[in-house]
Design an enzyme around this catalytic site. Structure first.
Site, PDB file in Angstrom:
ATOM      1  N   HIS A  45      97.481  93.012  50.197  1.00 41.79           N
ATOM      2  CA  HIS A  45      96.612  92.163  49.367  1.00 41.79           C
ATOM      3  C   HIS A  45      95.353  92.880  48.905  1.00 41.79           C
ATOM      4  CE1 HIS A  45      98.748  88.283  49.794  1.00 41.79           C
ATOM      5  NE2 HIS A  45      99.230  88.876  50.874  1.00 41.79           N
ATOM      6  N   ASP A  73      88.537  95.298  44.211  1.00 39.47           N
ATOM      7  CA  ASP A  73      89.216  94.093  44.684  1.00 39.47           C
ATOM      8  C   ASP A  73      90.704  94.268  44.455  1.00 39.47           C
ATOM      9  OD1 ASP A  73      89.299  91.505  45.728  1.00 39.47           O
ATOM     10  OD2 ASP A  73      87.745  90.760  44.383  1.00 39.47           O
TER      11      ASP A  73
HETATM   12  P1  ADQ Z   1      89.721  87.532  49.011  1.00 44.82           P
HETATM   13  O1  ADQ Z   1      88.963  88.798  49.178  1.00 44.82           O
HETATM   14  O2  ADQ Z   1      89.360  86.435  49.942  1.00 44.82           O
HETATM   15  O3  ADQ Z   1      91.302  87.776  49.078  1.00 44.82           O
HETATM   16  P2  ADQ Z   1      90.037  86.170  46.320  1.00 44.82           P
HETATM   17  O4  ADQ Z   1      91.286  86.665  45.717  1.00 44.82           O
HETATM   18  O5  ADQ Z   1      88.960  85.973  45.303  1.00 44.82           O
HETATM   19  O6  ADQ Z   1      89.428  87.088  47.450  1.00 44.82           O
HETATM   20  O7  ADQ Z   1      90.380  84.788  47.001  1.00 44.82           O
HETATM   21  C1  ADQ Z   1      89.379  83.992  47.497  1.00 44.82           C
HETATM   22  C2  ADQ Z   1      89.882  82.544  47.588  1.00 44.82           C
HETATM   23  O8  ADQ Z   1      88.920  81.827  48.342  1.00 44.82           O
HETATM   24  C3  ADQ Z   1      89.989  81.890  46.218  1.00 44.82           C
HETATM   25  O9  ADQ Z   1      91.091  81.046  46.193  1.00 44.82           O
HETATM   26  C4  ADQ Z   1      88.672  81.111  46.114  1.00 44.82           C
HETATM   27  O10 ADQ Z   1      88.734  79.940  45.350  1.00 44.82           O
HETATM   28  C5  ADQ Z   1      88.368  80.784  47.558  1.00 44.82           C
HETATM   29  N1  ADQ Z   1      86.901  80.738  47.738  1.00 44.82           N
HETATM   30  C6  ADQ Z   1      86.012  81.721  47.544  1.00 44.82           C
HETATM   31  N2  ADQ Z   1      84.755  81.256  47.754  1.00 44.82           N
HETATM   32  C7  ADQ Z   1      84.879  79.957  48.071  1.00 44.82           C
HETATM   33  C8  ADQ Z   1      83.954  78.906  48.380  1.00 44.82           C
HETATM   34  N3  ADQ Z   1      82.631  79.095  48.364  1.00 44.82           N
HETATM   35  N4  ADQ Z   1      84.467  77.716  48.658  1.00 44.82           N
HETATM   36  C9  ADQ Z   1      85.772  77.497  48.666  1.00 44.82           C
HETATM   37  N5  ADQ Z   1      86.692  78.426  48.368  1.00 44.82           N
HETATM   38  C10 ADQ Z   1      86.249  79.635  48.075  1.00 44.82           C
HETATM   39  C11 ADQ Z   1      92.158  88.914  49.296  1.00 44.82           C
HETATM   40  C12 ADQ Z   1      91.898  90.129  48.407  1.00 44.82           C
HETATM   41  C13 ADQ Z   1      91.946  89.726  46.937  1.00 44.82           C
HETATM   42  C14 ADQ Z   1      93.299  89.071  46.625  1.00 44.82           C
HETATM   43  C15 ADQ Z   1      93.604  87.968  47.634  1.00 44.82           C
HETATM   44  C16 ADQ Z   1      95.034  87.455  47.471  1.00 44.82           C
HETATM   45  O11 ADQ Z   1      90.638  90.709  48.719  1.00 44.82           O
HETATM   46  O12 ADQ Z   1      91.754  90.852  46.091  1.00 44.82           O
HETATM   47  O13 ADQ Z   1      93.243  88.494  45.322  1.00 44.82           O
HETATM   48  O14 ADQ Z   1      93.487  88.446  48.974  1.00 44.82           O
HETATM   49  O15 ADQ Z   1      95.945  88.508  47.476  1.00 44.82           O
END
Ligand code: ADQ
Length: 461
Positions: free
Chosen positions: A156, A364
């Site tokens: 991921h 990311d």
């Molecule tokens: P993350 O680094 O956690 O994931 P991301 O892909 O942006 O990053 O996912 C975050 C999730 O958490 C999103 O669904 C978002 O809506 C939720 N989120 C973030 N802040 C929030 C808040 N304040 N309240 C509620 N929900 C919140 C890792 C990798 C990424 C990759 C994902 C999936 O780092 O690059 O996209 O896995 O593979």
């Protein structure tokens, strides 16, 4: 269809409460429900002595199987090797990566414990799908114990360039262990190519035109398989009563100003400090626009057990305080900085109320917030996505305004451009982005990966 066994560090199976979990949990839960499978991993709980006792729960047609870990495992495997060694290194931050032999040993030991514990649950026809960097050696540990099932692995996060990876003392051991999998999935071609470079240059591997890697007698299918959001569900959430109410509250609170939103876990890879400075640059460069915008950053703390994360929290609080102190007026505060998580329908309402989605990670794997921001927009009056060119999502989303997140000037220019963008251009860009996030959503991703895994011939006895 074979039964699916998903193995990941944390088990976050959807509970059917609607909108409480992210797209990944929803997609994997749906796959597990269809195949009658099991989701196995760490409970997040600590135990005095590891026994391998499995706690089963059954919810909404899905079985989860979790184990508790000892304090030393949590310190060395999770807080240590996963979060203080691999996470920074794989996000190109060797300045933050800690190379401690005890972490590596604890990581290996815990993966062996996962392997030993899950084996009795595996039946001959099951397909096994291992998730993420906490579990690189797991497939190989299962093979050593005689498991001949199809085993896939999905990463991921980014895969770092070869020269960075070679700084890790265990790099070669880890990559050799990955050869135990039948399929290895990455979000982008860039991460796949970096992995390929390492396998070729350090292990003498050969990669054919179908991305099949051969090293010695072992063959592994490599695929670029970008994860999507639950776009249709997120769009529906954005029209839900709670999203509308949030939209209205947020909209009223900015009294006619354009809202810029950022939503991230509080993590140094997300480029929050650079984002704050880019926004400040915009305020300085555009004195006429200053009071026309408000920036809302939502960033709940994560990984509180790791010191670097406590540091970034202090740095950002200081920076937000300084920028607000220098630029605020009697009736206007430039940055609202909120350290809290919100339910997905509330987030959807905030996204829809925002004229700009500012998604500027320094590095990311994918970034799902960018896709969720697009899915939540009003088709008749969509906002503009400003996206880091170093997020995996940039490969699929060239219609966003792509920026270098290290450059305050580029962030500032993009904010100016987004605010001035005519409605017809906003609609045109958004329609293309929306088509992409809808067609390549999280269900598409899950199917693409499991199809590749099921296409692998079974190992002969
Ligand atoms: P993350 O680094 O956690 O994931 P991301 O892909 O942006 O990053 O996912 C975050 C999730 O958490 C999103 O669904 C978002 O809506 C939720 N989120 C973030 N802040 C929030 C808040 N304040 N309240 C509620 N929900 C919140 C890792 C990798 C990424 C990759 C994902 C999936 O780092 O690059 O996209 O896995 O593979």
């Amino acid at each position: 269809m074979s039964r699916l066994i998903v193995i990941s560090n944390r088990v976050t199976a959807a509970t059917g409460e609607g909108g409480a979990q992210g797209g990944l949990a929803v997609a994997l839960t749906a796959a597990l429900r269809e195949s009658g499978g099991i989701w196995f991993g760490w409970s997040g709980e600590q135990t005095d002595q590891f026994t391998g006792h499995i706690n089963f729960t059954r919810n909404d047609g899905v079985t989860t199987a979790t184990i508790d870990l000892e304090e030393q495992d949590i310190d060395e495997y999770y807080n240590g090797y996963a979060n203080r060694t691999l996470w920074p290194l794989f996000h190109y931050r060797i300045d933050l990566a800690e190379y401690e032999r005890d972490f590596a040993l604890g990581y290996q030991r815990t993966n062996e414990r996962f392997a030993e514990t899950v084996i009795p649950l595996i039946e001959p026809d099951d397909a096994i799908w291992v998730q993420d960097y906490h579990m690189f050696p797991l497939g190989d540990e299962l093979r050593k114990r005689g498991v001949r099932n199809r085993i896939g692995f999905f990463l991921h996060i980014p895969w770092p360039p070869r020269r960075l990876l070679t700084t890790l003392p265990e790099a070669q051991t880890l990559v050799e262990a990955l050869l135990g999998y039948d399929v290895i999935g990455f979000h982008t071609h860039e991460w796949l190519d970096s992995f390929g470079d390492y396998a070729r240059d350090e292990l003498g591997g050969v990669i054919d035109e179908n991305n099949v890697l051969t090293v010695g007698g072992r063959q592994v299918q490599l695929i670029a398989c970008p994860i999507g959001s639950d776009a249709a569900e997120f769009a529906a959430l954005a029209a839900s009563p709670r999203a509308r109410e949030t939209h209205e509250r947020v909209h009223n609170s900015v009294v006619g100003r354009a809202l810029i939103v950022g939503v991230d876990r509080l993590d140094y890879s997300k480029g929050l400090e650079e984002r704050f400075l880019g926004y400040e640059r915009f305020l300085i460069d555009n004195p006429g626009e200053r009071k026309e915008v408000t920036f809302l950053q939502i960033a709940p703390p994560s990984r509180g057990g790791v010191e670097t994360y406590q540091r970034i929290r202090n740095t950002l609080e200081g920076l937000a305080g300084r920028i607000n102190g220098e630029h605020a007026g009697l009736d206007w505060v430039p940055i609202r900085y909120v350290n809290q998580g919100y339910p997905r329908d509330v987030l959807a309402g905030v996204f829809r109320a925002s004229r700009i989605g500012l998604v500027t990670p320094l590095r990311d794997g994918m970034n799902l917030v960018a896709k969720e921001y697009v899915a939540a927009q009003n088709p008749a009056d969509p906002g503009v996505l400003i996206l880091s060119r170093f997020a995996g999502a940039a490969e699929q989303m060239p219609e966003a305004l792509l920026v270098n997140p290290h450059s305050a000037e580029e962030i500032s220019d993009a904010i100016g451009r987004a605010l001035a963008m005519p409605l017809d251009e906003r609609i045109r860009r958004w329609q293309i982005l929306m088509e992409g996030v809808t067609n390549q959503d999280v269900i598409w991703w899950r199917k693409k990966f499991t199809d590749a895994l099921m296409a692998v011939p079974l190992t002969e006895e």
